[in-house]
Structures are given as structure tokens and as C-alpha cells.
Design a protein around this motif. Sequence first.
Motif, mmCIF file in Angstrom:
data_model
loop_
_atom_site.group_PDB
_atom_site.id
_atom_site.type_symbol
_atom_site.label_atom_id
_atom_site.label_comp_id
_atom_site.label_asym_id
_atom_site.label_seq_id
_atom_site.Cartn_x
_atom_site.Cartn_y
_atom_site.Cartn_z
ATOM 1 N N UNK A 1 0.366 -1.252 -0.093
ATOM 2 C CA UNK A 1 -0.023 0.142 -0.131
ATOM 3 C C UNK A 1 1.175 1.318 -0.244
ATOM 4 N N UNK A 2 2.016 1.230 0.414
ATOM 5 C CA UNK A 2 3.271 2.249 0.686
ATOM 6 C C UNK A 2 3.365 2.933 -1.587
ATOM 7 N N UNK A 3 3.415 1.877 -2.351
ATOM 8 C CA UNK A 3 3.726 2.326 -2.756
ATOM 9 C C UNK A 3 2.999 3.141 -4.028
ATOM 10 N N UNK B 1 19.737 -6.930 11.248
ATOM 11 C CA UNK B 1 19.712 -6.832 10.259
ATOM 12 C C UNK B 1 18.530 -5.343 10.067
ATOM 13 N N UNK B 2 19.094 -4.751 8.692
ATOM 14 C CA UNK B 2 17.680 -3.876 8.653
ATOM 15 C C UNK B 2 16.452 -4.077 8.312
ATOM 16 N N UNK B 3 15.520 -3.246 9.318
ATOM 17 C CA UNK B 3 14.394 -3.829 9.421
ATOM 18 C C UNK B 3 13.358 -3.462 7.903
ATOM 19 N N UNK B 4 14.503 -1.703 7.137
ATOM 20 C CA UNK B 4 13.728 -1.692 6.028
ATOM 21 C C UNK B 4 13.932 -1.999 4.939
ATOM 22 N N UNK B 5 14.649 -3.027 4.857
ATOM 23 C CA UNK B 5 15.197 -3.597 3.460
ATOM 24 C C UNK B 5 14.589 -4.010 2.454
ATOM 25 N N UNK B 6 13.325 -4.367 2.631
ATOM 26 C CA UNK B 6 12.434 -4.723 1.725
ATOM 27 C C UNK B 6 11.845 -3.450 1.079
ATOM 28 N N UNK B 7 11.256 -2.414 1.970
ATOM 29 C CA UNK B 7 10.567 -1.763 1.809
ATOM 30 C C UNK B 7 11.909 -0.296 1.174
ATOM 31 N N UNK B 8 13.036 -0.325 1.876
ATOM 32 C CA UNK B 8 14.349 0.543 0.293
ATOM 33 C C UNK B 8 13.919 0.613 -0.460
ATOM 34 N N UNK B 9 14.498 -1.453 -0.985
ATOM 35 C CA UNK B 9 14.161 -1.978 -2.635
ATOM 36 C C UNK B 9 13.344 -1.522 -3.217
ATOM 37 N N UNK B 10 11.776 -1.077 -2.931
ATOM 38 C CA UNK B 10 10.662 -1.033 -2.881
ATOM 39 C C UNK B 10 11.115 0.514 -3.863
ATOM 40 N N UNK B 11 11.191 1.435 -2.911
ATOM 41 C CA UNK B 11 11.102 2.908 -3.161
ATOM 42 C C UNK B 11 12.127 3.540 -4.070
ATOM 43 N N UNK B 12 13.305 2.545 -3.918
ATOM 44 C CA UNK B 12 14.314 2.988 -4.866
ATOM 45 C C UNK B 12 14.202 2.799 -6.065
ATOM 46 N N UNK B 13 13.090 0.840 -6.479
ATOM 47 C CA UNK B 13 12.918 0.729 -7.601
ATOM 48 C C UNK B 13 11.937 1.216 -8.533
ATOM 49 N N UNK B 14 10.806 2.035 -7.248
ATOM 50 C CA UNK B 14 9.874 3.093 -7.836
ATOM 51 C C UNK B 14 10.135 4.437 -8.624
ATOM 52 N N UNK B 15 11.386 5.228 -7.743
ATOM 53 C CA UNK B 15 12.292 6.178 -7.966
ATOM 54 C C UNK B 15 13.393 6.135 -9.307
ATOM 55 N N UNK B 16 13.944 4.937 -9.501
ATOM 56 C CA UNK B 16 14.873 4.946 -10.938
ATOM 57 C C UNK B 16 14.120 4.459 -11.777
ATOM 58 N N UNK B 17 13.338 4.390 -11.739
ATOM 59 C CA UNK B 17 12.025 3.222 -13.216
ATOM 60 C C UNK B 17 12.150 4.888 -13.520
ATOM 61 N N UNK B 18 10.928 5.209 -12.203
ATOM 62 C CA UNK B 18 10.062 6.583 -12.969
ATOM 63 C C UNK B 18 11.228 7.808 -13.601
ATOM 64 N N UNK B 19 12.475 8.021 -13.633
ATOM 65 C CA UNK B 19 13.192 8.557 -14.069
ATOM 66 C C UNK B 19 13.537 7.986 -14.854
ATOM 67 N N UNK B 20 13.938 6.634 -15.149
ATOM 68 C CA UNK B 20 14.725 6.323 -16.428
ATOM 69 C C UNK B 20 12.886 5.907 -17.685
ATOM 70 N N UNK B 21 11.964 5.945 -17.271
ATOM 71 C CA UNK B 21 10.776 6.315 -18.125
ATOM 72 C C UNK B 21 10.741 7.734 -19.024
ATOM 73 N N UNK B 22 11.336 8.051 -17.804
ATOM 74 C CA UNK B 22 10.947 9.912 -18.590
ATOM 75 C C UNK B 22 12.360 10.544 -18.702
ATOM 76 N N UNK B 23 13.311 10.156 -18.303
ATOM 77 C CA UNK B 23 14.464 11.010 -18.674
ATOM 78 C C UNK B 23 15.727 10.052 -19.805
ATOM 79 N N UNK B 24 16.178 10.760 -20.910
ATOM 80 C CA UNK B 24 17.341 9.951 -20.717
ATOM 81 C C UNK B 24 18.827 10.421 -20.242
#
Length: 501
Positions: A144-146, A447-470
Motif C-alpha cells: 500500500x506504500x507504493x 539487520x536492516x528492518x527496512x530493507x524490503x521497503x528500501x528496495x521497493x522505494x528505490x526501484x519506484x524512483x529509479x524506474x520512474x526517472x528512467x521512463x521520463x529522462x534519458x
Amino acid sequence: MSPLTQYLLAFVAIVIVPIYIYYTKYSKLLKFVRQFPNPPVIPLLGNALDFKTPGEFLKKLHEYTKTYGPVFHLQFGLRHSLVISDYKFLEFLLSHNSLLRKNANIKFLKPWIGDGLITADGGPRWRMHRKLITPAFHFKILEQFVDVFEADGDILIEKLSKESGNKSVDIYPYVTRCALDAICETAMGTKINVQTNQTSSYFESARHMCRLFVTRSTSILGRYDFFFQFTNDYKVQEKSVKILHDYTKEVIQNKRRELTNKHSDNTVDNTDELGRKRKKAFLDLILEAKVDNQTLTDEEIREEVDTFMFAGHDTTATSSSFILYCIANNKEVQEKILEEQRDIFGEEKNPKVTYANLQEMKYLENVVKEGLRLYTPVPISGRLIEQDVEYNGQIIPKGMNVGIFFHGIHMNPEYYPNPEKFDPSRFEVVGNKLPFAFIPFSAGPRNCIGQKYAMVEIKSIVSKVLRNFELSPAFPRHDLDLTPETVLKSLNGVRIGLKLR
Ligand code: HEM
């Protein structure tokens, strides 16, 4: 008594006795540590002068690892530490259930985050909190955070669009604001909108506290509370902590009130202003959670929420920025990510992205992992050995400080040939995984309790930037000037070229 005798007695009392006590008390520790190689030391100062700036610190650790191997010994004044990037030793330290105490520097975070999970001593209170908080990171919650990540990502794209066509832009300040907006909404369910409000006292205060953590950790006098209280930075800390705590406390009080009203009045509206079902933030879950019928007090909840605010934005911001930098400088990798995006969304630049979509981004996942390996956000962490413990047939004595050098093992050619090269294909090899050779999120019980959160957020940001910018390399060429602050940063920014697609 003659004056000479008096001088001699004073000398014995002031110099000889303390040295004698030090050596008898620490003889076990010194005997243990001396079996490991160490760079040349200066009497009394040890290796303190080898590390004049935090930036040099990381470079030197790598240099020493190359020269002296994956376990070496450093001395700072009278304090001795081992720096470890040896696979077996890391596996032992990170997996052990009673080696959970962080070292002394972590205390500089306490004025802000108190005894939250990161700073906690690893005892029964930490265990209870960890057990209570873990369910808040279940994938059903992350799902639901996506929507939050995507909405904040849209603002990021809008802001970056203004930089399109410029030969070079430092993306870190943009990404860090985006990540702070996201953690605020997911942790507390409130918006601080630091992407749209350029001046935010919360944002500034969080920056100050991160800076002070580094300044105090590396200062000879400022590390002692006695001297620190007379500095200007102390006043900055007092003011910043008040702003940060006031905000969190108010949110907690409001939530408590809502919760009480909900229990007494079943008609309370559980929808947002657009009529959608309200998302649960970490705070909602922690307020309601119980372990063995025990709940957390408001102060404990404040500490944990502040811990998320601290741990959950700069880490993901710095990683996303470095990953975008790597992609901008690797055309082939950029093409492959785009190919994967097209396979999932066709030519749509701004599709409605779901958790399932982000899970489908397997190639991007390898890119993110390779970015975390090469630019490990937490390059090193410390532990204090609290009781004698046996490893490999010998006793590691109580009182020993160990530096867990995450980035050290990530740059070891035995596990990563040609380690300086950015090569996501390393993570394509299935069935050949050594769990303690890839540890950007640490490993084991702390270990990091937020690692899955982090992976989801990073993928969301990076993929969005790449779809919009070269993306392209910055012009003129930009080499990162890395420094391990609270997390790995680049002193001269993270510059890339951006062009709207
Ligand atoms: C790329 C992003 C991240 C990286 C690389 C990272 C890395 C780490 C590392 C290495 C540790 C262990 C530190 C130590 O042993 O001293 C840690 C602990 C922790 N992290 Fe993260 N982290 C990230 C994101 C997050 C996020 C998004 C959150 C929360 C939303 C978070 C919350 C925590 C907490 C609470 C701990 C302490 C856990 C405990 O001791 O029980 N982290 N993280």
C-alpha cells in the motif's frame, strides 16, 4: 620529604599508576589485538592522524585492507579496534545472538532518536521492540506504500523536468527531499511536502542532526558532552531536536485521539479526502501492536518513529542518487533497464505502477544491488564486544571494538572480480550466492528492518526517472568525492545529465 621525592611520588601517581592500571586491565585485550597486523602508530595517538577527514577514512580503510588483509588492527589513543571484512569472521559476528551492542559513536544520535531500534543496546527491550515492529514491514503493508512512493516520485519528475537539457545537475538534493516526503507519509501518515516547500524547519533540523552526528564522532573535544555544551552546535542541536520532537509528538497525540474516538464511536470516517480507504502508516500499526500483552509508551513510539525518519530517508536517497549516477555513466545498462520497462508497461511513461510491477523488474533489481555494492550506503558499522566470546579457537575479549566493514567485503576481488567496475550481471549468477558477501543491509538479528521497503522505494524512483529522462554522464566529467557521513555521500554532489524523453 625532599622536593625531589615529592616530584617523584607525584609522577608515579599521575603517570605510572594510570598506565599500570590501563595495562593490567586491558592486557588481555592488547594481547589479543596485537596478533593482527596494524599500520604504523605514533605513541599515544596511535593511528588517529591517518584519518584527517571522513573522506580519507574510507580510502585508508580500503588501502589498509589491501595491505594488511581482511582483519587488521587500528589504535586511536588508548582505544583499540579491529576492522573486519573477512567472510567467516563477518558471518560469526553478524549471526551471533549476543553480539548485538553497537559501539560508542552511536550515542550521538540519541538526542534525536533516543533508544530506538538503531541505537538500542541489543538487550531485552530492543528484542521486544523489534518483535513488535517487524509485522509493520510485512509485504502487505509495503504494497500500500507504493502509491505514496509513486505520488512523491511524480513531484520529483516535475522538479527535475526544469533541469532537462542542462549538461549537469546534482540530483541528490532533489531525491533526498522526495525520500523525506515518502518516509514521513509512510511512517506517520502525515505530509511535510519538503519537495514543494523549499524552506522546511523539519528538513533543516534533520540535516543539522545528521551533520552533528558526524562532527561529534570525529571531534576530539566535541565528542565529550562536557565540552560540547559550550559550543554553538549544542544550541543548534537543542533547537533542532525540539522541532523534530514537537512534530512527532503532536502527530502521535493526534493519532492517539483518533484511536480513542474510533473505539468509542464506530461511525468515525476511515476514508481520506478523496473517499479512498485510509492507508495505515507505521505509526498506526505500532500504536495498536502488542507483544505478550505489552504495548509501547508514547515516548518509546516517538523514538521508533524518529528512528524511521532518520534511517529511512537519507539511506534510500543516497542509494537512488548513486544508482542513477551509475546508470547515467553506463549506456548499455540504461538500454537494458528501458527494455525491461517496455516489456512491463509498453511505451507508457507514467503508468499506474503496482507492487507486483516493481517485483517484475528483475534486471533493475540487479542494477540496484550492484549500486548498493559499489556505493554501500552504510560502509562500516561498529560493535562493542560485551563479554568474552570464542571464535576460531581463541577468545575475543570483552571490551573489544570491532568495525564491521561492509564495503570492504563488497570490494574484495575474491568475491567480486574487477570490483571497481559497475556490472549488474554479477547478480545474475543464480545458485552461487554467499549470503555474507553481499551485506549492504547488514545481516543477522540486527539487520536492516527496512530493507524490503528500501528496495521497493528505490526501484519506484529509479524506474520512474528512467521512463521520463534519458540520462547521460555530466559535462564536464564529474567524479564523485565520497565521504562516509551518517551514510555515504559525495562532497561535490552527484551530477548527471538529464533530457526529457
Ligand atoms: C538503501 C537503504 C538502506 C540501507 C542500505 C540500510 C542499511 C542498514 C544497515 C547496514 C543497518 C545495520 C546498521 C548497524 O549494524 O549498525 C540498518 C539498520 C536499520 N535500518 Fe536500514 N537501511 C536502509 C533503509 C532503511 C529504511 C527505509 C528503514 C525504515 C523505514 C530502515 C530502518 C532501519 C532500522 C530501524 C535499523 C535498526 C535495526 C535494528 O537494529 O534492529 N533502514 N540499516
